[in-house]
Design an enzyme around this catalytic site. Structure first.
Site, PDB file in Angstrom:
ATOM      1  N   ASP A  81      44.483  38.329  32.718  1.00 23.52           N
ATOM      2  CA  ASP A  81      45.237  37.443  31.825  1.00 23.52           C
ATOM      3  C   ASP A  81      46.732  37.551  32.058  1.00 23.52           C
ATOM      4  OD1 ASP A  81      43.178  36.214  30.016  1.00 23.52           O
ATOM      5  OD2 ASP A  81      42.698  38.322  29.706  1.00 23.52           O
TER       6      ASP A  81
ATOM      7  N   ASP B 137      45.439  42.717  37.314  1.00 21.92           N
ATOM      8  CA  ASP B 137      45.155  42.340  35.936  1.00 21.92           C
ATOM      9  C   ASP B 137      44.722  40.872  35.953  1.00 21.92           C
ATOM     10  OD1 ASP B 137      45.392  42.329  32.990  1.00 21.92           O
ATOM     11  OD2 ASP B 137      47.136  41.063  33.389  1.00 21.92           O
TER      12      ASP B 137
ATOM     13  N   ASP C 214      51.352  42.004  34.416  1.00 21.63           N
ATOM     14  CA  ASP C 214      52.352  41.117  33.804  1.00 21.63           C
ATOM     15  C   ASP C 214      52.847  41.622  32.461  1.00 21.63           C
ATOM     16  OD1 ASP C 214      49.801  40.443  32.499  1.00 21.63           O
ATOM     17  OD2 ASP C 214      50.956  38.841  31.564  1.00 21.63           O
TER      18      ASP C 214
END
Length: 215
Positions: free
Chosen positions: A11, A9, A166
């Site tokens: 961001d 991922d 995250d």
């Protein structure tokens, strides 16, 4: 089966952009006399719905706001906060180890290519990735489409790939596509529920990639 691909991922995972974006939105809400409820932020983090959700929520508290006038102001503030941001600690070590081992690399992000690619270049890590999949071309997380597209681009089976995320929305996406998922929460997301993840690390420095691959 040996690991042949890693899919990250963007961001909050490769770089902690989410802290800057959250700060910018908090400032906007305060300028309009209210606080941004963190529960509302957590509900959309890791998806494509952050900006419209924030403007809709702000409009509830400040009905007279000019959304179109606020868009460039908010965007400029975010970019100002990101100017000195680097990759998350330990990320470069993971990317270097993957390159040395001949492991393919991809980014799978719900954000647009116009957001992700310039940041990868600014961070100096764009050259590591064999593919960059973004939310302007694929269904956003928690839908598995981004991860399925990454596997297709890397010509790798899900069983031979590891995802790094995250947010719970991101973990849901990766698991739905069949990947092993390592959650590496940041300061914004560390209090969320990562029960779906196969492994949860407090940071990329907590376990070198070699140790992770040997599990």
């Amino acid at each position: 089966m040996p690991t042949r691909a890693l899919v990250f991922d963007f961001d909050g995972t490769l770089a902690d952009t989410e802290s800057a974006v959250l700060q910018a939105w908090q400032e906007v809400f305060r300028e309009h006399g209210t606080e941004l409820p963190l529960a509302a932020w957590y509900a959309v983090i890791g998806t494509q719905h952050t900006t419209p959700a924030m403007f809709a929520l702000l409009a509830e508290h400040a009905p007279d706001i000019d959304v179109e006038a606020l868009r460039p102001v908010t965007k400029a503030r975010v970019h100002a906060l990101l100017e000195t941001l680097g990759p998350r600690e330990g990320v470069l070590g993971y990317l270097e180890t993957a390159r040395e081992r001949g492991i393919k690399l991809a980014v799978a992000s719900s954000s647009s290519g116009g957001w992700v690619r310039p940041h990868l270049e600014r961070l100096g890590i764009d050259g590591y990735f064999d593919a960059v999949l973004t939310g302007d071309r694929h269904k956003a997380k928690p839908d598995p489409d981004l991860y399925l597209a990454a596997l297709d681009a890397l010509e790798t089976a899900a069983e031979a790939a590891i995802a790094f995320e995250d947010t719970p929305h991101g973990v849901t996406s990766a698991k739905a596509a069949g990947l092993t998922c390592v959650a590496v929460p940041n300061a914004i997301t560390e209090s969320l529920d990562f029960g779906q993840a196969d492994i949860v690390l407090p940071s990329f420095t907590a376990k070198p990639l070699e140790a992770l691959l040997s599990r």
